[in-house]
Design an enzyme around this catalytic site. Structure first.
Site, PDB file in Angstrom:
ATOM      1  N   TYR A  73       0.895  -1.109   0.115  1.00 31.99           N
ATOM      2  CA  TYR A  73       0.030   0.034   0.142  1.00 31.99           C
ATOM      3  C   TYR A  73       0.887   1.210  -0.022  1.00 31.99           C
ATOM      4  O   TYR A  73       1.762   1.559   0.826  1.00 31.99           O
ATOM      5  CB  TYR A  73      -0.945   0.010   1.311  1.00 31.99           C
ATOM      6  CG  TYR A  73      -2.145   0.709   1.226  1.00 31.99           C
ATOM      7  CD1 TYR A  73      -3.267   0.285   0.526  1.00 31.99           C
ATOM      8  CD2 TYR A  73      -2.222   2.170   1.712  1.00 31.99           C
ATOM      9  CE1 TYR A  73      -4.298   1.169   0.545  1.00 31.99           C
ATOM     10  CE2 TYR A  73      -3.283   3.082   1.771  1.00 31.99           C
ATOM     11  CZ  TYR A  73      -4.302   2.588   1.027  1.00 31.99           C
ATOM     12  OH  TYR A  73      -5.433   3.524   1.004  1.00 31.99           O
ATOM     13  N   TYR A 107      -5.687   5.031  -7.418  1.00 36.82           N
ATOM     14  CA  TYR A 107      -6.015   4.831  -6.047  1.00 36.82           C
ATOM     15  C   TYR A 107      -7.307   3.898  -5.980  1.00 36.82           C
ATOM     16  O   TYR A 107      -8.321   4.268  -6.549  1.00 36.82           O
ATOM     17  CB  TYR A 107      -6.306   6.059  -5.657  1.00 36.82           C
ATOM     18  CG  TYR A 107      -6.522   5.956  -3.942  1.00 36.82           C
ATOM     19  CD1 TYR A 107      -5.577   5.802  -3.025  1.00 36.82           C
ATOM     20  CD2 TYR A 107      -7.734   6.411  -3.225  1.00 36.82           C
ATOM     21  CE1 TYR A 107      -5.848   5.554  -1.648  1.00 36.82           C
ATOM     22  CE2 TYR A 107      -8.001   6.317  -1.854  1.00 36.82           C
ATOM     23  CZ  TYR A 107      -7.158   6.115  -1.199  1.00 36.82           C
ATOM     24  OH  TYR A 107      -7.302   5.997   0.274  1.00 36.82           O
TER      25      TYR A 107
END
Lengths: 145, 389
Positions: free
Chosen positions: B294, B344
């Site tokens: 991430y 994203y």
């Protein structure tokens, strides 16, 4: 510090579990919660000691701190990330202060009387009080003279 | 103790294009991605009997999905708390449901649109107030928005102080992400980035810079999880789940309201999860061929590299230099371009890219990739996966 009647920034809500902290600030005393059974400090205030699960606590007055980390808000990538009343507070120094008189637990606050470019980790600070409304006083920190 | 190791597989993946200002609903992106994942698995929507989502996903409920997909019966519906931390955790829950016999084919999904995600951000955080109410009162009066940036800035500043990590070192994360993105037609940010350009970006929440935030757009992603046995009949080579789990460490929070009070603020919840993942899989960090971690901000990714044990704590800044995280390097990282460059989607694209690497279909394919580690956001609980082909 001057009281304002049109204070727009977010204010804490005083609840039973946190009231002694804010009542202390009102009297210009920074009170940190300590377990009355095992002596462990905790912040933010909450009902139970995470060390021994005691529900009994007491409040210890502290005055000194050390800057543990900090950020200076110059701009935000999304306008929605400005809280009410803060859009023009730039640069805004938010500090994480370690409290040696309270077992080195930490609290978030703002620094006053310090240019943001002079802010450093390890800077000794002392608490000052900002009476932002009739009801609420915020604890802030200034570099120790 | 029996674990889920090798008992389940990801058999289908679907990802819509990242679109800017599409005017479409999050629901339409969720449905498009799920349809792609079901087709990719060689299944039909009639086979699907389970759904797992994030609580912060506003695209659809399991019922709304079922009404559109025409699934005859929902045998299992689960939700994981919050958002970015739960990408891998959804797969963990899907595996648990399949292993327990609660459902046969479970869909995990995430869909978001820039307009909804950005404009409703504060509102959605307010929904989380019951989780963080008292802590919020000790942050918001001081200008802390409960956005992620203050917490990352505090931790990054402390990391720089304790370990000598530099902004130039951290810049290697987005610079490398752009190199991977250049190979990936789905990616939003495909132009090369230099350290000089990165350093010239205005400072936002010091030391975080203005354009470090993820490439936010409109997108949906989904995958299908089933048992290893059923996976053999699916269209593609199964990608087996060797290990999956969630972890929080002490003093967790809905967003980052308790981060300042954790024993070590430079350490992520992955520090607590990683040993359990490696033990479950029976592998070590040095066995991992590709990492998909991430990367909503560059520093957050750097801390995950350390906490998953790819280098010692504090050595991340040096570790990512010299091409070590590029294709052909020791640990190819975020081979799709990640949130920094591809786009994203709250950590879910990292799961999908892990599957592509093990199928051999990545746009930046690591030769003979056998083991992939996927790690979700810092938020508590975080989650992770070790996948194998």
């Amino acid at each position: 510090m001057e009281k304002t009647t049109n204070y727009e920034k977010p204010l804490p809500q005083i609840r039973p579990d946190t009231a002694p902290f804010w009542e202390g600030c009102k009297r210009h005393e920074l009170l940190i919660q300590r377990c009355s059974d095992c002596g462990t400090f905790r912040h933010p205030p909450r009902p139970m000691c995470p060390e021994c699960n005691s529900l009994n606590s007491e409040w210890v007055k502290v005055t000194k701190g050390t800057v543990y980390s900090y950020t200076v808000v110059h701009d935000r990538p999304m306008p929605v990330l400005y809280l009410p009343g803060f859009a023009n507070d730039r640069p805004l120094a938010i500090v994480l202060v370690e409290l040696p008189e309270a077992g080195n637990i930490r609290m978030v606050s703002n620094i006053v009387d310090c240019r943001s470019e002079d802010l450093k980790i390890g800077t000794p600070v002392e608490v000052v009080f900002d009476d932002v409304t009739e009801e609420i006083t915020l604890p802030k920190f200034k570099p120790t003279a | 103790m029996e674990t889920l190791k090798d008992k389940c597989a990801i058999v289908g993946i679907g990802q819509t294009p990242f679109l800017l200002d599409s005017g479409r609903t999050e629901l339409s992106f969720a449905l498009e991605a799920i349809k792609l994942a079901i087709e990719d698995a060689g299944l039909t929507s009639k086979d699907i009997d389970g759904f797992v989502s994030y609580t912060l996903d506003t695209s659809a409920s399991d019922a709304i999905l079922a009404n559109n997909l025409g699934t005859p019966d929902i045998a299992y519906a689960g939700q994981l708390p919050h958002a970015g931390g739960s990408g891998c955790g959804m797969v963990a829950h899907a595996c648990a449901a399949v292993m327990a016999g609660l459902a046969d084919y479970v869909v995990c999904w995430r869909a978001l649109t820039d307009s909804n995600f950005t404009s409703n951000r504060m509102q959605r955080l307010a929904v989380h107030q019951p989780f963080s109410r008292d802590a919020d009162d000790f942050l918001r009066p001081f200008g802390w928005t409960l956005s992620t940036m203050e917490a990352f800035a505090m931790a990054c500043r402390r990391h720089m102080y304790e370990y000598g990590t530099t902004i130039e070192q951290i810049a290697t994360i987005p610079i490398t992400a752009r190199k991977y993105a250049a190979r990936n037609p789905r990616a939003l940010r495909r132009d090369p980035l230099t350290v000089e350009e990165y350093m010239s970006w205005p400072i936002a929440v010091d030391p975080i810079r203005q354009f470090e935030r993820s490439a936010i757009a409109d997108v949906g992603g989904a995958c299908v999880v089933t048992s290893a046995e059923r996976a053999k009949a699916c269209r593609h080579r199964p990608v087996y789940v060797m290990a999956a789990g969630q972890g929080s460490g002490p003093l967790p929070g809905a967003t980052y309201e308790m981060w300042n009070h954790r024993p070590v603020i430079t350490e992520t919840a992955a520090k607590y999860l990683a040993p359990r993942l490696y033990n479950m899989a029976g592998v070590r960090p040095e066995d991992i061929d590709v990492a998909e971690l991430y990367d909503c901000f560059p520093f957050t990714c750097l801390a995950l590299i350390e906490d998953y044990g790819f280098c010692a704590k504090g050595e991340g800044g040096a570790f990512i230099q010299d091409g070590r995280i590029e294709l052909g390097g020791q640990l190819p990282l975020n081979t799709h371009g990640g949130h920094q460059a591809e786009g994203y989607i709250h950590g879910f694209s990292h799961v999908l890219e892990g599957v592509r690497q093990l199928r051999g279909t990545s746009t930046a394919q690591v030769e003979d990739a056998e083991l992939v580690l996927v790690g979700s956001a810092w938020t508590c609980p975080t989650s992770g996966l070790i996948l194998r082909r």
